[in-house]
Scaffold this motif. Structure first.
Motif, PDB file in Angstrom:
ATOM      1  N   TRP A 124     -17.280  42.437  79.209  1.00 20.89           N
ATOM      2  CA  TRP A 124     -15.999  42.467  79.913  1.00 20.89           C
ATOM      3  C   TRP A 124     -15.003  43.205  79.032  1.00 20.89           C
ATOM      4  N   HIS A 125     -13.907  43.625  79.630  1.00 25.68           N
ATOM      5  CA  HIS A 125     -12.869  44.405  78.945  1.00 25.68           C
ATOM      6  C   HIS A 125     -13.195  45.892  79.068  1.00 25.68           C
ATOM      7  N   LYS A 126     -12.849  46.699  78.085  1.00 24.76           N
ATOM      8  CA  LYS A 126     -12.932  48.159  78.206  1.00 24.76           C
ATOM      9  C   LYS A 126     -13.686  48.741  77.016  1.00 24.76           C
ATOM     10  N   GLY A 127     -13.149  49.838  76.391  1.00 29.78           N
ATOM     11  CA  GLY A 127     -13.854  50.447  75.267  1.00 29.78           C
ATOM     12  C   GLY A 127     -13.981  49.533  74.071  1.00 29.78           C
ATOM     13  N   ASN A 128     -12.996  48.665  73.874  1.00 29.18           N
ATOM     14  CA  ASN A 128     -13.106  47.628  72.849  1.00 29.18           C
ATOM     15  C   ASN A 128     -13.599  46.343  73.503  1.00 29.18           C
ATOM     16  N   GLY A 129     -14.752  46.453  74.161  1.00 25.16           N
ATOM     17  CA  GLY A 129     -15.261  45.380  75.007  1.00 25.16           C
ATOM     18  C   GLY A 129     -15.862  44.224  74.240  1.00 25.16           C
ATOM     19  N   ASP A 166     -17.940  41.400  69.906  1.00 20.90           N
ATOM     20  CA  ASP A 166     -17.406  42.659  70.405  1.00 20.90           C
ATOM     21  C   ASP A 166     -18.522  43.662  70.684  1.00 20.90           C
ATOM     22  N   ARG A 167     -18.229  44.607  71.586  1.00 20.83           N
ATOM     23  CA  ARG A 167     -19.183  45.641  71.962  1.00 20.83           C
ATOM     24  C   ARG A 167     -18.445  46.943  72.255  1.00 20.83           C
ATOM     25  N   PRO A 168     -18.124  47.725  71.199  1.00 17.11           N
ATOM     26  CA  PRO A 168     -17.487  49.025  71.430  1.00 17.11           C
ATOM     27  C   PRO A 168     -18.369  49.889  72.325  1.00 17.11           C
ATOM     28  N   ASN A 169     -17.745  50.690  73.186  1.00 17.46           N
ATOM     29  CA  ASN A 169     -18.537  51.466  74.138  1.00 17.46           C
ATOM     30  C   ASN A 169     -17.700  52.548  74.792  1.00 17.46           C
TER      31      ASN A 169
END
Length: 453
Positions: free
Chosen positions: A286-291, A301-304
């Motif tokens: 969930w969330h965005k590039g700093n997911g 966290d999962r940067p993407n």
């Protein structure tokens, strides 16, 4: 095209995915006014932000340049002393120089120091939030906002309050000049400083007329078979998120009715978009590039730079000029808006602005089709992040490559023709045809990096 200079209302949501509208096919979204804009104009279904988080994406929108070119790699927080340098030409500055009345209502998020104030970037007036992305008073109700240079608490729901100020601006009778209005909603960003009992993000408080259609909903989950997906959490978030989107849509209806009542709708370009996309369960995050992972056993966290983090809603309505009911499904970028709006207004761009986008006005008029173009994505995280990734992506209609230049998260490669949801990472595939495509994509990406960084 009319000889009269068009008014421009440029609406930017915060954290809205392209998927969250009725006109883009979501079965639970309730967006009648956005759907109307799409029927009356053109919807760009493959429109991408140039970055995947707020501040850099907004810098790209305003300047038509990449985020690292203008020194905004990541979100800006309060008191950092960093912001968008006024030396860069912005859309607002370009229209202001052509005699337009200009205003920004809503979120700025490109530096909270006075030297980076919106009025230094081409806006005659500013009403809204200089800041964004940190704990504080920003929320969907009773916000603290700057009005006439003074910070003050305003009672009411934030989307309504911002629209009130936007209407005050467009209904001003003391000028015959055309106007350029940037209306930057806080919604559907999750609230800061407000959380659920277990410390999770929430979009509440929400106005009853926005929340009631969704409060008993069992919403669609985009990726229900993803391992260990936290379904309950996704559905709770989706209900609140779609209600927040509805608050924006309802207020866009107020704007449309105001333009109709004053007879100015046909003379006004309305653009609706978002700073970046959003995930709620897509790719397990969930969330965005700093997911962040949204799994039952992982909230890390999962940067993407996934498509859902970068693909944003994009609708433009300009009666008698933009083709009605058109859906453009070829890739284009948020940096195209600067030259496109200039083109519609009959204003020449200058070579020394070094705009990275291109005008798509003739496509929006239905005069030509858009061909495949590669889309470059860029997100450079500050070092204080748990994972300080340096993400870059290169996307065509066929392939998507994502690299982390700091090698903190795995590199990824996707066959978009057969895997549009980016579910199967084939970066390490031994298939000769896949390997050849990957090598070619990486060569193009690294060449582009040297040209713009």
């Amino acid at each position: 095209m009319p000889n009269k200079k068009p008014n421009v209302i440029f609406i930017v949501c915060d954290d809205m995915g392209e998927w969250a509208m009725g006109c883009s096919g979501h079965p639970n979204a309730l967006t009648p006014n956005l759907d109307r804009l799409a029927r009356d104009g053109t919807r760009l279904s493959n429109h991408f932000s140039a970055s995947a988080v707020c501040s850099p994406s907004r810098a790209c929108l305003l300047t038509g340049k990449y985020s690292l070119e203008v020194g905004i790699p990541d979100i800006l927080c309060t008191g950092e002393g960093v912001g968008l340098d006024p030396k860069y030409t912005t859309t607002a500055k370009a229209f202001q120089k052509e005699g337009y009345r200009t205003a920004l209502v809503g979120k700025w998020h490109l530096g909270d120091d006075d030297r980076y104030h919106p009025t230094q970037h081409g806006y005659d007036s500013f009403t809204g939030f200089r800041i964004g992305g940190e704990e504080g008073p920003l929320s969907s109700k009773d916000p603290g906002i700057e009005i006439d240079g003074t910070y003050q608490k305003v009672e009411g729901y934030t989307s309504d309050i911002l629209t009130d100020h936007a209407l005050d601006f467009i209904e001003t009778k003391d000028s015959e000049s055309p106007f350029f209005l940037s209306l930057h909603f806080w919604a559907p960003h999750a609230n800061q400083g407000v959380s659920t009992e277990d410390g999770d993000r929430t979009w509440h408080p929400l106005k009853d007329e926005d929340w009631d259609p969704f409060k008993d909903l069992t919403p669609e989950v985009p990726n229900p078979n993803y391992p260990k997906l936290d379904i309950n959490r996704i559905q709770r978030m989706t209900r609140e998120y779609l209600a927040s989107v509805h608050s924006v849509d309802r207020n866009i209806g107020r704007l449309i009715r105001a333009l109709e009542s004053t007879g100015t709708l046909d003379d006004t370009i309305i653009v609706f978009t978002s700073d970046n996309g959003y995930n709620i369960g897509h790719n397990g995050i969930w969330h965005k590039g700093n997911g962040w992972w949204i799994l039952t056993d992982n909230r890390g966290d999962r940067p993407n730079l996934y498509d859902h983090s970068m693909r944003v809603p994009a609708i433009i309505s300009y009666p008698n000029c933009v083709k009605a009911g058109q859906v453009c499904d070829h890739p284009n970028t948020s940096m195209d808006w600067f030259p496109t709006l200039m083109d519609f207004a009959g204003i020449k761009t200058k070579a020394n602005w070094e705009l990275r986008g291109e005008s798509i006005a003739s496509i929006l008029k239905g005069e030509r089709s858009l061909t495949d173009r590669p889309i470059f994505g860029q997100y450079q995280m500050w070092d204080w992040h748990q994972t300080g990734a340096a993400m870059r992506s290169w996307r065509t209609n066929e392939w998507k490559l994502m690299l982390d230049l700091k090698e903190t998260v795995p590199n990824e490669f996707y066959d978009l023709r057969n895997d549009p949801n980016e579910a199967i990472n084939i970066y390490n595939s031994e298939d000769p045809s896949i390997k050849a495509a990957q090598v070619a994509m990486e060569r193009s990406l690294r060449k582009h990096i040297t040209e713009v960084e």
